[in-house]
Design an enzyme around this catalytic site. Structure first.
Site, short mmCIF file in Angstrom:
data_model
loop_
_atom_site.label_atom_id
_atom_site.label_comp_id
_atom_site.label_asym_id
_atom_site.label_seq_id
_atom_site.Cartn_x
_atom_site.Cartn_y
_atom_site.Cartn_z
N GLU A 1 0.80 -1.22 0.00
CA GLU A 1 0.00 0.00 0.00
C GLU A 1 0.84 1.28 0.00
O GLU A 1 0.80 2.05 0.98
CB GLU A 1 -0.98 0.00 1.18
CG GLU A 1 -1.92 -1.20 1.19
CD GLU A 1 -3.08 -1.04 2.16
OE1 GLU A 1 -3.08 -0.09 2.95
OE2 GLU A 1 -3.99 -1.89 2.11
N GLU B 1 -5.20 -8.64 0.59
CA GLU B 1 -5.89 -8.27 1.84
C GLU B 1 -7.35 -7.94 1.55
O GLU B 1 -7.65 -7.20 0.62
CB GLU B 1 -5.28 -7.02 2.49
CG GLU B 1 -3.98 -7.24 3.18
CD GLU B 1 -3.44 -5.95 3.80
OE1 GLU B 1 -4.24 -5.07 4.19
OE2 GLU B 1 -2.21 -5.84 3.89
S1 NCW Z 1 -5.43 1.14 7.38
C1 NCW Z 1 -5.38 0.14 6.10
N1 NCW Z 1 -5.28 -1.19 6.30
C2 NCW Z 1 -5.55 -1.90 7.48
C3 NCW Z 1 -4.23 -2.27 8.12
O1 NCW Z 1 -4.39 -3.05 9.25
C4 NCW Z 1 -3.28 -2.98 7.19
O2 NCW Z 1 -2.00 -2.96 7.70
C5 NCW Z 1 -3.31 -2.33 5.84
O3 NCW Z 1 -2.59 -3.09 4.90
C6 NCW Z 1 -6.23 -3.06 6.95
O4 NCW Z 1 -5.56 -3.22 5.69
C7 NCW Z 1 -4.76 -2.10 5.41
N2 NCW Z 1 -5.46 0.59 4.89
C8 NCW Z 1 -5.66 1.91 4.58
C9 NCW Z 1 -6.89 2.01 3.77
C10 NCW Z 1 -7.10 3.38 3.30
C11 NCW Z 1 -7.68 4.26 4.35
C12 NCW Z 1 -8.27 5.45 3.75
C13 NCW Z 1 -8.25 6.57 4.74
C14 NCW Z 1 -8.78 7.80 4.12
C15 NCW Z 1 -8.42 8.99 4.90
#
Ligand code: NCW
Length: 469
Positions: free
Chosen positions: A165, A374
Site C-alpha cells: 500500500e 488483503e
Molecule cells: S489502514 C489500512 N489497512 C488496514 C491495516 O491493518 C493494514 O496494515 C493495511 O494493509 C487493513 O488493511 C490495510 N489501509 C488503509 C486504507 C485506506 C484508508 C483510507 C483513509 C482515508 C483517509
C-alpha cells in the site's frame, strides 16, 4: 443456495504485518521505526496505544504458526521489519534476520507457503532523520535491505512483495498526517510516492538478478470511487481524481512507465516533477510477476472544485493534512450502505469491478495474475466467557467478498488467491487496539488466542475450495 467453487490451485491464506503483531520492539537489537516514534506523539494514536507488546508474536511465533496450520491456511503473508533487520542504517542485525529465518522454517514445516512483504510501513527511524521517503537515498537503502532479506530467506521463500500500500506510506503519511511520520506537506507526499515507486522498481530488478525464478510483485490498495451524482460533472470529476490518486498514480508507472496525464495536470505546481530523474520511469516499470490487491471499501464522492488548501491543527495540537493531494475538496459521502466498525461502507461488488478492471486495463494484457492480498473487516466483536466471538458479520463480509472474487473470475479476471486480513487482532495503526480485524481473537491481557467463527468459516472454505451463499 449456490456453491461458488474456485479454480483448482486457488490459494487460501491470511496476512499480518510486523509492527502490528510482533512487539519486542527493543529486543535483540531492534531499534525504533517511524511508528515507534509516532506512537509517542500525543494524540497520534487512539488511547496512546503503541507496538511495544502488540500480539507478542515475536515470542509466540511457533504457537501462532501451529494455529495457522490448524486453521488450514495454505499461505501466510507477513512483513519483515526493516528496523529489526538493519536497525541503524549500518550493520545488518543477525538476530533480526534469524527471527524471520525461523519463521520461514516453521511455516514450511507446517506446509504453509511463506509470502514475504518487505515494507509494510515501519521505516527505521534512522532513515527518517534523513528525510525518510522524501529522500531519494531511502530507495537505494531499500534495495540493500531487499538484498539482505533475500540472502537470509531466498533459499526457502519464492514469493516477494516489495511494498504494501504505497498510497498509505506516502500520501496518508507525509501529506495526510494520519500515519507515521505524521507530516502534512503535499510536496513531501508526492516525493515519497515517487521514491517508493522507485524503490519498488529497483528492488524488483535486483531481486530478479538474484532469483530469476522467484515470483515478484507489489501490493497496492484501491478504492472504487463512484460519483455521488453520476449526472453531475463535478462529481464525475471528483471520482476521476480519487481514482487517479488512489489507483492510477501507482499502477500507471508500474504497468505503463508513466504517470497518468490527467493526474499530472491535477498536480501541476505541487512539485512531483522535481523528484523524477531521467530513467526513473523505466526502472519503475521493471516487469513484475504478480499484482497484489488490497480492497476494503468503495466510496461515493462529491465536492466543489477549489484551490484553497491549508493543513489544520487538530484539537490535540497535531497538524493534519489531507491525503487527496491537489483535490483536497473532494469528500466521501455515505450512501447509507452498511458499514464496518471503522465506518467503511461495505460494498463487495466494488471488488468485482475492481478486479475485472485491473485485469482488463493492467495485468491481463501483460499475462500477470492478481491475488487479493488483503480483504477483511474491523467489526464490533463481543467475546463470550471462553473468549469465543461469534462474528457472523465478519463471516458475511468475507463470504460476500469471496463471492465477488468468484464473480470477477467468471468475468475473466485471472485471480489466483485470497488472503483474509488479518490472521489475528492486532495494532490497527492510528486506531490502536480498538479496531479488531482478526479471524482469531487476541485477549491482550493474557495474549490468549481464540479462533472466531470467521476462522472456522475460512478453514472450511479453504479446505473445500468453495463458498456457499
Ligand atoms: S489502514 C489500512 N489497512 C488496514 C491495516 O491493518 C493494514 O496494515 C493495511 O494493509 C487493513 O488493511 C490495510 N489501509 C488503509 C486504507 C485506506 C484508508 C483510507 C483513509 C482515508 C483517509
Amino acid at each position: 443456495m449456490t456453491t461458488y467453487t474456485f479454480p483448482e490451485g486457488f490459494l487460501w491464506g491470511s496476512a499480518t504485518a510486523a509492527f502490528q503483531i510482533e512487539g519486542a520492539v527493543h529486543e535483540d537489537g531492534r531499534r525504533d521505526s517511524i511508528w515507534d516514534v509516532f506512537c509517542r506523539e500525543p494524540g497520534a494514536v487512539a488511547n496512546g496505544d503503541d507496538g511495544t507488546v502488540a500480539c507478542d508474536h515475536y515470542h509466540r511465533m511457533p504457537d501462532d504458526v501451529a494455529l495457522m496450520s490448524e486453521l488450514g491456511l495454505q499461505s501466510y503473508r507477513f512483513s519483515t521489519s526493516w528496523a529489526r533487520v538493519r536497525p541503524d542504517d549500518d550493520q545488518f542485525n543477525p538476530a533480526g534476520l534469524d527471527f524471520y529465518s525461523r519463521l520461514v522454517d516453521e511455516l514450511l514445516g507446517h506446509g504453509i507457503t511463506p509470502w514475504v512483504t518487505l515494507y509494510h510501513w515501519d521505516l527505521p527511524a534512522a532513515l527518517q532523520s534523513n528525510g525518510g521517503w522524501t529522500n531519494r537515498d531511502t530507495a537505494y537503502r531499500f534495495v540493500e535491505y531487499a538484498e539482505a532479506m533475500h540472502g537470509a530467506l531466498g533459499d526457502r521463500v519464492n514469493i516477494w512483495t516489495t511494498l504494501n500500500e504505497p498510497w498509505c506510506s506516502s500520501f496518508l503519511s507525509y501529506a495526510g498526517g494520519e500515519h507515521a511520520p505524521g507530516h502534512a506537506d503535499r510536496r513531501e507526499g508526492l516525493h515519497a510516492g515517487h521514491h517508493l515507486l522507485l524503490a519498488h522498481g529497483m528492488a524488483t530488478a535486483r531481486l530478479r538478478e538474484l532469483a530469476p525464478s522467484a515470483t515478484l510483485g507489489i501490493t497496492t490498495n484501491h478504492t472504487v470511487a463512484d460519483p455521488l451524482d453520476p449526472s453531475s460533472p463535478t462529481d464525475v470529476d471528483a471520482a476521476r481524481r480519487i481514482d487517479g490518486m488512489f489507483n492510477r498514480f501507482f499502477l500507471d508507472p508500474i504497468f505503463r512507465g508513466a504517470y497518468p496525464a490527467d493526474v499530472l495536470e491535477d498536480l501541476a505546481g505541487l512539485g512531483l516533477e522535481d523528484a523524477i530523474q531521467p530513467g526513473d520511469m523505466e526502472i519503475i516499470a521493471t516487469p513484475i510477476d504478480v499484482l497484489g490487491v488490497n480492497y476494503y471499501h468503495g466510496e461515493a464522492v462529491t465536492g466543489t472544485p477549489s484551490s484553497d488548501y491549508a493543513p489544520v491543527v487538530g484539537p490535540d495540537g497535531r497538524l493534519r493534512g489531507n491525503p487527496n493531494i491537489g483535490s483536497e475538496w473532494v469528500r466521501s459521502v455515505s450512501r447509507g450502505l452498511p458499514v464496518t466498525d471503522q465506518d467503511w461502507e461495505i460494498q463487495p461488488e466494488g471488488l468485482t469491478r475492481l478486479l475485472v478492471r485491473l485485469h482488463e486495463e493492467y495485468t491481463g494484457p501483460a499475462g500477470i495474475p492478481l491475488y487479493v492480498t488483503e480483504n477483511g473487516a474491523a467489526m464490533p466483536d463481543v467475546a463470550d466467557e471462553e473468549g469465543f466471538v461469534d462474528d457472523q458479520d465478519r463471516v458475511a463480509f468475507v463470504r460476500d467478498h469471496l463471492v465477488a472474487v468468484h464473480d470477477a473470475i467468471s468475468h475473466g479476471a485471472d485471480v489466483r488467491g485470497y488472503f483474509v486480513w488479518s490472521f489475528m487482532d492486532n495494532f490497527e495503526w492510528a486506531w490502536g487496539y480498538d479496531k479488531r480485524f482478526g479471524i482469531v481473537r487476541v485477549d491482550y491481557e493474557t495474549q490468549h488466542r481464540t479462533p472466531k467463527a470467521s476462522a472456522l468459516f475460512f478453514r472450511d472454505a479453504a479446505s473445500e475450495n468453495c463458498v456457499r451463499g
